[in-house]
Design a protein around this motif. Structure first.
Motif, PDB file in Angstrom:
ATOM      1  N   GLY A 154     -13.746  -4.293   1.270  1.00  0.00           N
ATOM      2  CA  GLY A 154     -12.933  -4.773   0.156  1.00  0.00           C
ATOM      3  C   GLY A 154     -12.991  -6.283   0.006  1.00  0.00           C
ATOM      4  N   PHE A 200     -11.624  -6.355  -3.180  1.00  0.00           N
ATOM      5  CA  PHE A 200     -10.757  -5.220  -3.460  1.00  0.00           C
ATOM      6  C   PHE A 200      -9.695  -5.586  -4.501  1.00  0.00           C
ATOM      7  N   SER A 240      -7.371   3.239  -2.341  1.00  0.00           N
ATOM      8  CA  SER A 240      -7.586   3.236  -0.885  1.00  0.00           C
ATOM      9  C   SER A 240      -7.232   4.611  -0.313  1.00  0.00           C
ATOM     10  N   TRP A 241      -6.071   4.734   0.304  1.00  0.00           N
ATOM     11  CA  TRP A 241      -5.800   5.990   1.013  1.00  0.00           C
ATOM     12  C   TRP A 241      -5.666   7.184   0.095  1.00  0.00           C
ATOM     13  N   VAL A 299      -9.840   6.648   1.559  1.00  0.00           N
ATOM     14  CA  VAL A 299     -10.349   5.598   2.441  1.00  0.00           C
ATOM     15  C   VAL A 299      -9.603   5.647   3.782  1.00  0.00           C
ATOM     16  N   LEU A 358      -9.785   0.019   5.392  1.00  0.00           N
ATOM     17  CA  LEU A 358     -10.132  -0.942   4.339  1.00  0.00           C
ATOM     18  C   LEU A 358     -10.181  -2.339   4.926  1.00  0.00           C
ATOM     19  N   PHE A 395      -9.859  -5.898   3.686  1.00  0.00           N
ATOM     20  CA  PHE A 395      -9.319  -6.533   2.480  1.00  0.00           C
ATOM     21  C   PHE A 395      -9.467  -8.041   2.670  1.00  0.00           C
ATOM     22  N   PHE A 412       0.813  -1.215   0.000  1.00  0.00           N
ATOM     23  CA  PHE A 412       0.000   0.000   0.000  1.00  0.00           C
ATOM     24  C   PHE A 412       0.849   1.269   0.000  1.00  0.00           C
TER      25      PHE A 412
END
Lengths: 369, 369, 369, 369
Positions: B192, B195, B210-211, B215, B218, B220, B69
């Motif tokens: 997600g 996701f 996402s971020w 978001v 999340l 996932f 991420f």
């Protein structure tokens, strides 16, 4: 779970530093998946099957439980012990009712308020008791001391078999508790985190320590017995199980790929590993207990299942930790807990005993060995 | 879970009869463990490791998530999606607050009250929306229509990516929702469950959906992506994660043998299977969608991820079920849902299409193919 | 409750500015204590009596309820309507079950998640319905559309009498709902915030609109009928009442000085004010409704109890508010709600009508009067 | 509440038979409404006012509290003490956190699980302590003994002033507790069921025993001080009050006719009765305590507020009950509790002392008087 592998946020008590594999005796949940459970898990991984427990593995495992317990019980699988115990108690109790348990019970000391959360407020009323066991008269005392509506109505008795301190309730002790429970309208819940160890130690079939002895609902741990994840919640009073599948679903305890909980359980039962694993762990604990006695250390409680509690001088504890042994210690009173699992080897126990001897010598204590 | 393997108590909607492996298209949770996840699970089974996530596998997996991420997020593993979503929402909301979500959102329609249970009463305020997507103005409408204390304070916006009907939010759509959320003090939760399929379909890195797109937390899913059990709850707003490990523990969502959730996730990430599995599933859905169109059937929603919804005459549905295909149907309106997974084969899709053609012919419908 | 007497934090919808006493028509809870209730309250204030309902006033009031309802019901007093409804529903439902109600039901729209909080997660499934009434077939539709464990099991039907829009269920309508409830194993809860108004309007004894019509538990409001505080929760199915006193205690709904809730209720019943108050309020609403019709305004719903809903142009609403009238408005659609109470005078209604006429004239609307 | 006026279902401990008014000493909640509170209640009954606390009485009462406490605190009114304490603690704690309190604290012994219910699982960790008081080192002991996630995170300290056994915390004792709380990140809650009695006994202004002494939130009882119903929850840390009005609403603690709680409170404050009532009750308790000592009976705890605890031979207790006195007894140890209220007369205390003398004589005990 955390970025930092020393993970202080998640460590219970003072967990020793982690080291090479054989030196783990902090709990039976540091062990992996036993071969029998793994074999079934791999077999269950072939192809697609229906989700949410509508598969053959789940049906087979449930039926095997009924054979193992020799009764037509209701069987549910949930993910872990906190959930198993908490959901079972939430089924027995309304939020304004209460659960009588030992003051050392895991539900009281180590669930972070899980039973209160799942039940939306049912209170635990804890009692003392020798060797980690609840005595019938203490149950009665908690029931009769108050009868008013400001006191949460006692509704369940929860007992742990084997207990938190590695001791056992004999069938006659369970029967006496059941009788007391009946006298006061209590349902009986058994936290069977180490139920297999109890059966193995007492050389009794599961029925003798569960429904025959008056247990209404048993939480039987697979994880501590050799699976990766998943406990069985077994209702012998089938009426109590009504709606439990909804309760599990809502509470985040319904596995979509249920076969991966059910199949390893089936492996444990069909191969008999549920029992042989326990027999082995118990034997290792006995070996450790005997060895410690030979070193002049008297276990704090009778070593009856797979756990050994012993008072160890702080320096000796430090020595062991430096050697890489993991075990729980109880701050302030020098107590140390060692738990044996299906994969604990005699060599490891012998090595531990040797290190205990050396650690004690280092603190100037005479050993009898 | 139940004695009866047809298990009607646990069946969602009308689940078709189960049959030989390749014919499972009811959901991506009927598939097993993918090879990459399994390889890591087996590797993680060597020896003992500390429990409760204090092991290297968990630390490594958490760090890999941070790399994936591209941010220093907080990562927690829980057992399933109900728990992941419900615990995340309970973190965002007080019991007297509310969550705005689509009326088809899984948290609204398929969690049996899980979010309300975990949050102790936070209410879901559902909105309609084309293609299963929440529109920013509908969020605002739910916030501003009431400001009094008799109305549960909107506090979170929950969106599903990919959506319950197999469509996608583009980054600009997510940004617009974030902007609206900021305007009204809402936190943003993303379910997600699929996701990975969204990332694969949009060919975007996880951060972009996402971020970077606003978001806060999340959920996932690993299970739908190829593991046996276990979802990741990822907090991009680290402050929100404070105490979440206790919340998990209390709610029965802390695995003692955490490595068996963490290691398969590590396998998914390190091998890239998290993405390749999704790419494959999406491709199979596209193949199915295209095939259905060639048969003259227009999917009910754009086929953008790994699910295909289509109106099928009742007789055609019956024909498919007789042939052993599993899929969800929506009572009363003839809708059928097919979901592809990492293990859905092109042969299976082709066979399904062939059976659809035959089933339609049986009901006298012309196909365009 | 707040420092600011305009108290925007606690205002529901758009409450008009407060003004001199006779201009309050926002709700029947802006009125004070009626003379009969006050007389008994003062009588009950002599000397000491046992706390927590163990006093003669509580016993007498409970018995009077049994006489009034002509059956041996269980009677409990709680503080307000949110608690009465929520505790009753929590008694009927497990957390994983659900309550079917009208989409305008107070429990759905105005309890800030109270039912979900008290029940720890039971979900409300709301249905539309003409004139604010639930239709039997809509109940059935909610039950049969899903049977799986992902959907919270319907367990209760909640109806409001008189309804949120001032209409009434006739006995035959209640009987039809009961029949449907029986078909699907639902318990029937009645929100009787204005139950007295229903009895008065239909000129029927309480039994005819409660247990004879199939109601299992009735929440009967005293506050809206003329007391200061306190509602009666009446179980006609006595088995359902088991443990309810504990439930009240735990939930902060057991008054220590119970006599001050019980005695005013006793006053309402013994003097007949429970009914005469309602007769008066209903008559005032009819007078208002007729007057509005004469002004060319058609009420949005039949005026059957003590509330009148009418579409008013925004400018007319503004005019009324400037004149000091309080009433609820429904943002966006011009609706205004006027509720009459035991102390609403004919003079006040006539003055309101005069102001409505002037307000309409100001906006150029012809009146038929 | 129940059909049977002896109401055993609702009786706490062994409540003596009820008798003529002056003989009630079981609790200060058997008394009625004091004249000052009643005067304001009647004044507040004129005309209509806005509901839900948006009225002048509520605004005035809130402001008077700010003057009384000499700080800009947030003030909320709820119905009773269970709710006040439980809602305050639910605000301080997440479900996975815990509250440290004395083992005799009302929240631990007499709320039927209320705090656990409202907080959805926060656990109470109780400590012993002389004279019903919590000692700072015992607070620390509960915090430091465990730091792991299986133990509910201590988050609040709850103390009762005056205590459950009628003793007092001096300002320096409160300061020491605050210091310890700060050291461990705990918020401080005060159960002020008899806060007025503490202020009166120590002759200190409210600020000196609340925010100046480190209290974050105080639950101040009106009922025990002379009103019919209603407690004030006062947040000195205003940030903690955020959203509390929603919390009250959802939990069934928002009075629609709020003026009938607020006005009597205003009466207590404006007339000074909040203090003079307490001064009187304390004086009566002192008179009783002194009289008992003269009879050779040593109170079990220092008589510092309005309660007297004394060991009485069973026969003497029986004699008193036969004479119509009400008081709580503690089964098994002979303890009796007498509580004085605003309406306890010197004549009643003298009559009680005379009966105690006679009762003791009947059991052959020498009195020193």
């Amino acid at each position: 779970m955390t970025k930092d592998p020393t993970g202080s946020r998640q460590t219970r008590h003072e967990l020793s530093d982690q080291a090479a594999s054989p030196r783990f005796l902090a709990s039976d949940n540091t062990s992996g998946i036993c071969p029998q459970a793994l074999e079934y898990l791999l077999a269950a991984n072939r192809g697609d099957v229906p989700a949410y427990g509508n598969d053959d593995w789940t049906a087979r495992a449930s039926n095997r439980f009924r054979e193992l317990f020799e009764t037509d019980c209701e069987v549910f699988f949930v993910f872990n012990g906190t959930a198993a115990n908490s959901l079972a108690l939430a089924t027995l109790c309304q939020p304004y009712q209460s659960v009588i348990c030992h003051q050392l019970a895991h539900i009281e000391t180590d669930e972070c308020g899980g039973p209160e959360f799942f039940s939306n407020g049912a209170k635990l009323l804890s009692v003392p008791g020798d060797d980690g066991k609840v005595a019938p008269l203490d149950v009665e005392r908690m029931v009769v001391r108050r009868r008013d509506i400001h006191y949460p109505q006692p509704r369940a008795l929860s007992i742990t078999q084997s207990t938190e301190v590695g001791t056992l309730y004999r069938p006659d002790e369970l029967a006496a508790l059941r009788e007391m429970a009946d006298r006061h309208g209590l349902k009986v819940h058994m936290d069977g985190a180490r139920f297999a160890n109890a059966c193995a130690a007492l050389d009794l079939p599961p029925r003798a320590l569960s429904w025959e002895a008056g247990v209404d609902v048993l939480c039987f741990s697979g994880t501590k017995n050799g699976t990766a994840v998943g406990e069985a919640v077994i209702f012998f009073d089938r009426e109590l199980a009504r709606g439990f599948e909804y309760r599990c679903k809502q509470a985040g305890q319904l596995a979509s790929k249920m076969r991966f909980i059910a199949a390893p359980w089936l492996g444990l039962i069909e191969t008999g590993a549920w029992c042989t694993n326990a027999v082995h762990a118990n034997a290792m604990a006995r070996h450790l207990g005997t060895g410690l006695e030979q070193l002049g250390l008297t276990p704090m409680f009778p070593v009856q299942a797979n756990a050994v509690f012993v008072d160890l001088p702080a320096k000796a504890q430090r020595y062991l930790k430096d050697k890489g042994w993991t075990f729980y210690t109880f701050i302030g009173d020098g107590g140390a807990r060692f738990v044996c699992a299906w994969d604990t080897s005699k060599e490891a126990v012998d090595a531990l005993l040797e290190d205990v001897r050396a650690g004690l010598a280092g603190v100037g204590m005479q050993s009898a060995g």
